[in-house]
Design a protein around this motif. Structure first.
Motif, PDB file in Angstrom:
ATOM      1  N   VAL A 144      50.389 -14.644  28.557  1.00 32.74           N
ATOM      2  CA  VAL A 144      50.738 -13.556  29.486  1.00 32.74           C
ATOM      3  C   VAL A 144      50.965 -14.056  30.913  1.00 32.74           C
ATOM      4  O   VAL A 144      51.176 -13.245  31.818  1.00 32.74           O
ATOM      5  N   GLY A 145      50.891 -15.367  31.129  1.00 32.37           N
ATOM      6  CA  GLY A 145      51.254 -15.886  32.446  1.00 32.37           C
ATOM      7  C   GLY A 145      50.148 -16.514  33.265  1.00 32.37           C
ATOM      8  O   GLY A 145      50.400 -16.974  34.386  1.00 32.37           O
ATOM      9  N   TRP A 146      48.925 -16.555  32.749  1.00 36.73           N
ATOM     10  CA  TRP A 146      47.831 -17.195  33.503  1.00 36.73           C
ATOM     11  C   TRP A 146      47.972 -18.708  33.463  1.00 36.73           C
ATOM     12  O   TRP A 146      48.355 -19.276  32.433  1.00 36.73           O
ATOM     13  N   ARG A 147      47.644 -19.350  34.578  1.00 35.04           N
ATOM     14  CA  ARG A 147      47.658 -20.807  34.647  1.00 35.04           C
ATOM     15  C   ARG A 147      46.468 -21.286  35.500  1.00 35.04           C
ATOM     16  O   ARG A 147      46.043 -20.591  36.423  1.00 35.04           O
ATOM     17  N   ALA A 148      45.978 -22.475  35.159  1.00 34.51           N
ATOM     18  CA  ALA A 148      44.996 -23.169  35.998  1.00 34.51           C
ATOM     19  C   ALA A 148      45.760 -24.176  36.842  1.00 34.51           C
ATOM     20  O   ALA A 148      46.483 -25.015  36.301  1.00 34.51           O
ATOM     21  N   ALA A 156      38.095 -28.066  33.566  1.00 32.30           N
ATOM     22  CA  ALA A 156      36.984 -28.370  32.650  1.00 32.30           C
ATOM     23  C   ALA A 156      35.652 -27.924  33.238  1.00 32.30           C
ATOM     24  O   ALA A 156      34.788 -27.398  32.526  1.00 32.30           O
ATOM     25  N   GLU A 157      35.478 -28.096  34.548  1.00 36.89           N
ATOM     26  CA  GLU A 157      34.237 -27.665  35.202  1.00 36.89           C
ATOM     27  C   GLU A 157      34.059 -26.151  35.090  1.00 36.89           C
ATOM     28  O   GLU A 157      32.941 -25.658  34.873  1.00 36.89           O
ATOM     29  N   ALA A 158      35.150 -25.418  35.241  1.00 40.44           N
ATOM     30  CA  ALA A 158      35.066 -23.959  35.135  1.00 40.44           C
ATOM     31  C   ALA A 158      34.627 -23.537  33.741  1.00 40.44           C
ATOM     32  O   ALA A 158      33.745 -22.670  33.580  1.00 40.44           O
ATOM     33  N   PHE A 159      35.205 -24.135  32.714  1.00 37.45           N
ATOM     34  CA  PHE A 159      34.833 -23.763  31.352  1.00 37.45           C
ATOM     35  C   PHE A 159      33.406 -24.208  31.015  1.00 37.45           C
ATOM     36  O   PHE A 159      32.678 -23.501  30.312  1.00 37.45           O
ATOM     37  N   CYS A 229      35.105 -19.344  39.033  1.00 35.45           N
ATOM     38  CA  CYS A 229      36.240 -19.657  38.161  1.00 35.45           C
ATOM     39  C   CYS A 229      37.555 -19.549  38.912  1.00 35.45           C
ATOM     40  O   CYS A 229      38.460 -20.385  38.733  1.00 35.45           O
ATOM     41  N   ARG A 230      37.692 -18.544  39.771  1.00 34.61           N
ATOM     42  CA  ARG A 230      38.922 -18.433  40.555  1.00 34.61           C
ATOM     43  C   ARG A 230      39.098 -19.652  41.458  1.00 34.61           C
ATOM     44  O   ARG A 230      40.208 -20.155  41.638  1.00 34.61           O
ATOM     45  N   GLN A 231      38.003 -20.107  42.018  1.00 33.53           N
ATOM     46  CA  GLN A 231      38.059 -21.277  42.890  1.00 33.53           C
ATOM     47  C   GLN A 231      38.440 -22.533  42.111  1.00 33.53           C
ATOM     48  O   GLN A 231      39.308 -23.300  42.534  1.00 33.53           O
ATOM     49  N   LEU A 232      37.810 -22.731  40.963  1.00 36.24           N
ATOM     50  CA  LEU A 232      38.062 -23.940  40.180  1.00 36.24           C
ATOM     51  C   LEU A 232      39.427 -23.909  39.489  1.00 36.24           C
ATOM     52  O   LEU A 232      40.059 -24.959  39.320  1.00 36.24           O
ATOM     53  N   PHE A 233      39.867 -22.726  39.082  1.00 37.50           N
ATOM     54  CA  PHE A 233      41.191 -22.609  38.465  1.00 37.50           C
ATOM     55  C   PHE A 233      42.318 -22.586  39.501  1.00 37.50           C
ATOM     56  O   PHE A 233      43.477 -22.816  39.156  1.00 37.50           O
ATOM     57  N   GLY A 234      41.971 -22.260  40.759  1.00 38.06           N
ATOM     58  CA  GLY A 234      43.006 -22.095  41.774  1.00 38.06           C
ATOM     59  C   GLY A 234      43.770 -20.807  41.623  1.00 38.06           C
ATOM     60  O   GLY A 234      44.961 -20.736  41.943  1.00 38.06           O
ATOM     61  N   ASN A 235      43.091 -19.755  41.149  1.00 34.85           N
ATOM     62  CA  ASN A 235      43.732 -18.456  40.937  1.00 34.85           C
ATOM     63  C   ASN A 235      43.603 -17.560  42.159  1.00 34.85           C
ATOM     64  O   ASN A 235      42.738 -17.789  43.009  1.00 34.85           O
ATOM     65  N   PRO A 236      44.430 -16.526  42.282  1.00 35.77           N
ATOM     66  CA  PRO A 236      44.336 -15.598  43.415  1.00 35.77           C
ATOM     67  C   PRO A 236      42.952 -14.943  43.484  1.00 35.77           C
ATOM     68  O   PRO A 236      42.302 -14.725  42.457  1.00 35.77           O
ATOM     69  N   GLY A 237      42.534 -14.638  44.717  1.00 34.34           N
ATOM     70  CA  GLY A 237      41.236 -14.003  44.910  1.00 34.34           C
ATOM     71  C   GLY A 237      40.103 -14.975  45.104  1.00 34.34           C
ATOM     72  O   GLY A 237      38.948 -14.558  45.244  1.00 34.34           O
ATOM     73  N   ALA A 238      40.374 -16.286  45.104  1.00 35.20           N
ATOM     74  CA  ALA A 238      39.323 -17.275  45.334  1.00 35.20           C
ATOM     75  C   ALA A 238      38.759 -17.091  46.730  1.00 35.20           C
ATOM     76  O   ALA A 238      39.492 -16.776  47.671  1.00 35.20           O
ATOM     77  N   PRO A 239      37.439 -17.255  46.901  1.00 32.73           N
ATOM     78  CA  PRO A 239      36.847 -17.065  48.232  1.00 32.73           C
ATOM     79  C   PRO A 239      37.423 -18.050  49.239  1.00 32.73           C
ATOM     80  O   PRO A 239      37.520 -19.246  48.970  1.00 32.73           O
ATOM     81  N   ALA A 240      37.818 -17.529  50.399  1.00 30.63           N
ATOM     82  CA  ALA A 240      38.392 -18.369  51.443  1.00 30.63           C
ATOM     83  C   ALA A 240      37.293 -18.960  52.313  1.00 30.63           C
ATOM     84  O   ALA A 240      36.224 -18.369  52.483  1.00 30.63           O
ATOM     85  N   ALA A 241      37.546 -20.130  52.835  1.00 30.75           N
ATOM     86  CA  ALA A 241      36.568 -20.776  53.703  1.00 30.75           C
ATOM     87  C   ALA A 241      36.498 -20.042  55.048  1.00 30.75           C
ATOM     88  O   ALA A 241      37.457 -19.405  55.493  1.00 30.75           O
TER      89      ALA A 241
END
Length: 280
Positions: A144-148, A156-159, A229-241
């Protein structure tokens, strides 16, 4: 005729650990064999993740805007990974309560086996089921379009983080199942897991929630794991510094590790102790 003598309990720590591991792996095999005899349960457990991806991805995706922009299905997938991990509580609670209500636990206590092997076996079997569910969900997400986006090791760390969290939650489910000891009662507790997963940042941003509700959501372990997981995958919504976030969201990987360690440290001994005491 006199009853056969039971084997003596190993005296050394190393021997006790080997005994527990051997008996626990035997019970893991027993759980996997039960799934082969009742394939409907396994099929339902594997279909559920795929259905969640399609349902939430396309129903919510048409109505929710991702903070900072981005594809909603990429924003959603980390939350669904965590949601599937939290189903461990429901699955293990039901299996343990069913065994307890049918007298299986009493038969285990009468056998010459390590007392911690039964909870260990339940947690181990659920871990294997959880890994398979994550594989199914990841494959559906890719469709459906998800990517890491951050490469092999962060992915691997996220999983691995998800697997660790699921294993910790399986101990909580084991304890609840031993306490409830009735499959009908356990079935009534199952829906209570969904508010925990929904009251988080898994499906929608928490910024629009009332202040008190946002505080609850931000300190929810589901939110920390999803942010990690968002941070490790690089997905939208990852917490910003350099943003004003609650500590679990500012340090989501560390928070998820701490939650996993704390849950295991609390519920693993409680599960073993409860299993032992129920036999007295």
């Amino acid at each position: 005729m006199s009853a056969p003598a039971l084997p003596a309990r190993p005296s050394s720590l190393a021997a006790r650990l080997r005994w527990t591991a051997a008996d626990g792996l035997t019970l893991v095999g027993r759980e996997l064999g039960r799934l082969r005899q009742e394939p409907g349960e396994l099929i339902a457990a594997l279909i559920f993740p795929a259905v969640m991806v399609v349902l939430f991805g396309y129903v919510f995706g048409s109505a929710i805007t991702v903070p900072g922009g981005g594809n909603y299905r990429e924003y959603l997938m980390p939350g669904l990974f965590v949601m599937v991990s939290f189903t461990s509580v429901m699955a293990v609670t039901m299996r343990v309560a069913t065994d307890a209500s049918r007298g299986v636990m009493d038969r285990f206590r009468a056998m010459p086996m390590a007392r911690s092997a039964v909870p260990f076996g339940q947690a181990g079997a659920d871990l294997l089921n959880g890994v398979l569910a994550l594989v199914i969900m990841a494959a559906t997400g890719l469709v459906v379009g998800w990517r890491a986006h951050r490469g092999l090791w962060p992915t691997a760390e996220a999983f691995l983080l998800l697997v660790l969290l699921r294993h910790a939650l399986s101990w909580a489910g084991c304890f609840l199942g031993l306490v409830v000891r009735n499959e009908q009662t356990a079935d009534q507790f199952v829906p209570l897991v969904f508010p925990v997963t929904m009251l988080s940042n898994s499906f929608v941003p928490t910024g629009g929630m009332p202040g008190w509700l946002r505080a609850v959501a931000d300190w929810n372990p589901v939110s920390a794991a999803t942010a990690a997981c968002r941070q490790l995958f690089g997905n939208p919504g990852a917490p910003a510094a350099h943003t004003d976030l609650a500590w679990p969201l500012a340090h989501p990987v560390a928070a998820t590790l701490l939650w996993s360690i704390a849950l295991t440290a609390v519920f693993a001994p409680l599960s073993v102790r409860t299993f032992h005491r129920r036999g007295r």
